[in-house]
Design a protein around this motif. Structure first.
Motif, PDB file in Angstrom:
ATOM      1  N   PRO A  63     -15.711 -42.410 -29.285  1.00  0.00           N
ATOM      2  CA  PRO A  63     -15.045 -40.997 -29.481  1.00  0.00           C
ATOM      3  C   PRO A  63     -15.957 -39.439 -28.843  1.00  0.00           C
ATOM      4  O   PRO A  63     -15.658 -38.687 -28.787  1.00  0.00           O
ATOM      5  N   SER A  64     -16.719 -39.412 -30.787  1.00  0.00           N
ATOM      6  CA  SER A  64     -17.023 -38.335 -30.670  1.00  0.00           C
ATOM      7  C   SER A  64     -18.675 -38.611 -30.113  1.00  0.00           C
ATOM      8  O   SER A  64     -18.672 -36.963 -30.281  1.00  0.00           O
ATOM      9  N   GLY A  65     -18.777 -38.999 -29.192  1.00  0.00           N
ATOM     10  CA  GLY A  65     -19.773 -38.272 -28.739  1.00  0.00           C
ATOM     11  C   GLY A  65     -21.141 -38.396 -30.278  1.00  0.00           C
ATOM     12  O   GLY A  65     -21.753 -37.597 -29.360  1.00  0.00           O
ATOM     13  N   VAL A  66     -21.598 -39.515 -30.649  1.00  0.00           N
ATOM     14  CA  VAL A  66     -22.344 -38.985 -31.442  1.00  0.00           C
ATOM     15  C   VAL A  66     -23.232 -39.886 -30.846  1.00  0.00           C
ATOM     16  O   VAL A  66     -23.476 -41.256 -30.674  1.00  0.00           O
ATOM     17  N   GLN A  67     -25.115 -39.452 -30.861  1.00  0.00           N
ATOM     18  CA  GLN A  67     -25.917 -39.241 -30.015  1.00  0.00           C
ATOM     19  C   GLN A  67     -26.589 -40.305 -31.746  1.00  0.00           C
ATOM     20  O   GLN A  67     -27.823 -40.057 -31.790  1.00  0.00           O
TER      21      GLN A  67
ATOM     22  N   LEU B  54     -14.555 -46.332 -35.774  1.00  0.00           N
ATOM     23  CA  LEU B  54     -14.803 -46.927 -33.548  1.00  0.00           C
ATOM     24  C   LEU B  54     -15.419 -47.837 -33.156  1.00  0.00           C
ATOM     25  O   LEU B  54     -15.617 -48.915 -32.254  1.00  0.00           O
ATOM     26  N   CYS B  55     -16.840 -47.518 -33.854  1.00  0.00           N
ATOM     27  CA  CYS B  55     -17.818 -47.851 -33.962  1.00  0.00           C
ATOM     28  C   CYS B  55     -18.268 -49.848 -33.591  1.00  0.00           C
ATOM     29  O   CYS B  55     -18.991 -49.923 -33.601  1.00  0.00           O
ATOM     30  N   LEU B  56     -17.802 -50.085 -34.620  1.00  0.00           N
ATOM     31  CA  LEU B  56     -18.312 -51.376 -35.995  1.00  0.00           C
ATOM     32  C   LEU B  56     -18.166 -52.588 -34.603  1.00  0.00           C
ATOM     33  O   LEU B  56     -19.406 -53.428 -34.712  1.00  0.00           O
TER      34      LEU B  56
ATOM     35  N   CYS C 296     -20.272 -36.657 -36.822  1.00  0.00           N
ATOM     36  CA  CYS C 296     -20.060 -38.357 -36.869  1.00  0.00           C
ATOM     37  C   CYS C 296     -18.352 -38.264 -37.764  1.00  0.00           C
ATOM     38  O   CYS C 296     -18.903 -37.747 -39.006  1.00  0.00           O
ATOM     39  N   VAL C 297     -16.865 -38.375 -36.865  1.00  0.00           N
ATOM     40  CA  VAL C 297     -15.923 -38.428 -38.237  1.00  0.00           C
ATOM     41  C   VAL C 297     -15.541 -39.257 -39.300  1.00  0.00           C
ATOM     42  O   VAL C 297     -14.972 -39.892 -39.624  1.00  0.00           O
ATOM     43  N   HIS C 298     -16.412 -40.704 -38.866  1.00  0.00           N
ATOM     44  CA  HIS C 298     -16.839 -41.728 -39.880  1.00  0.00           C
ATOM     45  C   HIS C 298     -15.542 -42.591 -39.713  1.00  0.00           C
ATOM     46  O   HIS C 298     -14.484 -43.034 -40.756  1.00  0.00           O
TER      47      HIS C 298
END
Ligand code: SF4
Ligand code: SF4
Length: 441
Positions: A84-88, A28-30, A23-25
């Motif tokens: 976009p960072s592929g956080v599972q 974009l998921c919010l 997670c790069v914080h």
């Protein structure tokens, strides 16, 4: 509840550092997060929850505040699709809950109720049958109508709002079909095992029957393996991974090595419940440290298919009658975000003659069902559902289709509260209706 520090017992079941580090914080998921959309609170967003997990992993105590924010997550994984960072994220939230569970002292009542529901009720056909019979009497006797019509439900406070969420008990229950084999129609093309679920045997008995019929219509010999049990999805969501592992082993024994394979191996293992499917497809992760089961869990996963995924992958029997209706589709989170299955259910609906498909806005935002989230967090769940029904109503659809029994229960509540008399149907039930009409052409 007391503040606890993390014990060494939870070393296996806690968020993995490599997953947290992804997670790069960026945030974009919010917008994809239903709890953030409703509450507007950073700590109830995916980014905020990951931030809190990082704090705990760095040695911060597990506090009541942390428990609440993790608990309020629907585990819908909408953020996972948006990231976009592929956080599972699904893996993170399940592990965070397991870590909390391992470090939480519960009171006697809470412990007793949880142990009964998760260890005794859900895996037991006898207890589920007894509970289902009680529910059926309550509903068939007219008592439920009376409670609802007199406003008694409203007077019962939180219990009353949960009463509205009770699914219908459907007799005869599907438990009687477990252990049976159903022949393919028109020549056998496939041999499949059907996982019938736990509560679904009581509350979705007709859906399970429709699933068997549709598979048979498509050249499948359908085996409902004896010895199968609850998939463990509700356990995983609640952080009770030890119990989930026991259930996974029982299901693997029943399907991969049980009597069901005496007449031949399976081409696929099928579920009609997206929530169950996600967990059934994660048995390899659940049992990765179990040398006796790790390989068989991988084999199980490789055969596991959602019913819509399976039907869209074979040559579909097109001998259907007309279903003259406008239909919209609610993506089940565990199908769209968990299993990345979005095209297949739509493809099947579009194959039905006469059916007019209308996409709703934000179809892949959670409806607020999320396992037993609607029971535990009824108020927030209803806010999320109200927003969902606003989008359904824009389509003017007559049928709301979905691919998960839990979503069906929630959408039924949505129709009663904010709908226009729409029918709520599983994609398989629509296909079943089309095949029945095809038979009488
Ligand atoms: S989860 Fe993904 S999208 Fe959300 S803040 Fe982290 S990196 Fe960004
Ligand atoms: S799983 Fe759903 S509710 Fe939980 S953080 Fe992600 S989008 Fe939000």
């Amino acid at each position: 509840m007391d503040v606890c520090t993390v014990s060494s017992e939870s070393e296996v079941d806690k968020p993995r550092q490599a997953d947290l580090d992804r997670c790069v914080h960026c945030g974009l998921c919010l917008n994809a997060c239903p709890t953030y959309r409703e509450l507007g609170v950073e700590m109830d967003s995916p980014r905020g929850r990951i931030y809190q997990m990082v704090q705990v992993s760095s040695g911060a105590p597990i506090t009541d505040s942390y428990r609440e924010h993790i608990d309020l997550c629907l585990a819908c994984r909408g953020c996972e699709s948006a990231c976009p960072s592929g956080v599972q994220y699904g893996r993170l939230i399940e592990a965070a809950r397991a870590e909390i569970e391992a470090n939480t002292e519960r009171g006697w009542l809470s412990k007793t109720v949880r142990n009964f529901v998760f260890q005794k009720l859900l895996p037991s056909p006898a207890l589920l049958t007894a509970a289902g019979a009680g529910l059926w009497i309550y509903q068939a006797s007219g008592l439920q109508k009376l409670v609802r019509a007199t406003g008694l439900a409203n007077m019962l406070g939180p219990l009353g709002s949960r009463e509205a969420l009770a699914p219908a008990a459907e007799i005869p229950f599907f438990f009687r079909e477990i252990g049976k084999t159903f022949p393919a129609e028109g020549g056998r093309r496939y041999r499949v095992a059907f996982m019938a679920g736990c509560i679904a045997n009581v509350s979705f008995a007709r859906l399970n029957e429709a699933t068997v019929r549709v598979l048979r219509k498509n050249g499948c010999e359908v085996v409902v393996p004896a010895g199968q049990t609850c998939c463990g999805a509700l356990h995983v969501h609640a952080g009770i991974r030890g119990e989930a592992r026991k259930l996974a082993r029982r299901n693997i024994d029943a399907v991969i090595d049980g009597d069901a394979v005496i007449d031949g191996k399976f081409d696929a293992i099928i579920t009609n419940a997206a929530g169950c499917g996600s967990t059934l497809k994660e048995y390899d992760e659940l049992l990765e440290h179990d040398p006796a089961y790790a390989d068989r869990a991988k084999q199980f996963k490789s055969l596991m298919k959602d019913i819509t995924e399976f039907l869209a992958s074979i040559e579909l029997n097109r001998n259907m009658g007309t279903v003259d209706a406008t239909v919209t589709y609610q993506d089940s989170c565990h199908l769209s975000h968990g299993q990345k299955i979005r095209r297949q259910p739509r493809q099947l609906l579009e194959a039905v003659p006469g059916l007019k498909f209308r996409e709703m806005p934000l179809s892949d935002i959670c409806c607020g069902s999320a396992g037993i989230y609607n029971v535990l967090h009824t108020e927030l769940s209803m806010k999320i559902l109200e927003s969902k029904m606003g989008n359904v109503n824009l389509t003017k659809a007559e049928i709301i289709a979905t691919a998960n029994p839990g979503c069906m229960i929630q959408m039924e509540v949505g129709v009663r509260k904010w709908g226009n008399g729409e029918r709520v149907m599983h994609v398989v039930e629509i296909l079943d209706e089309a095949y029945r009409k095809g038979d009488t052409k």
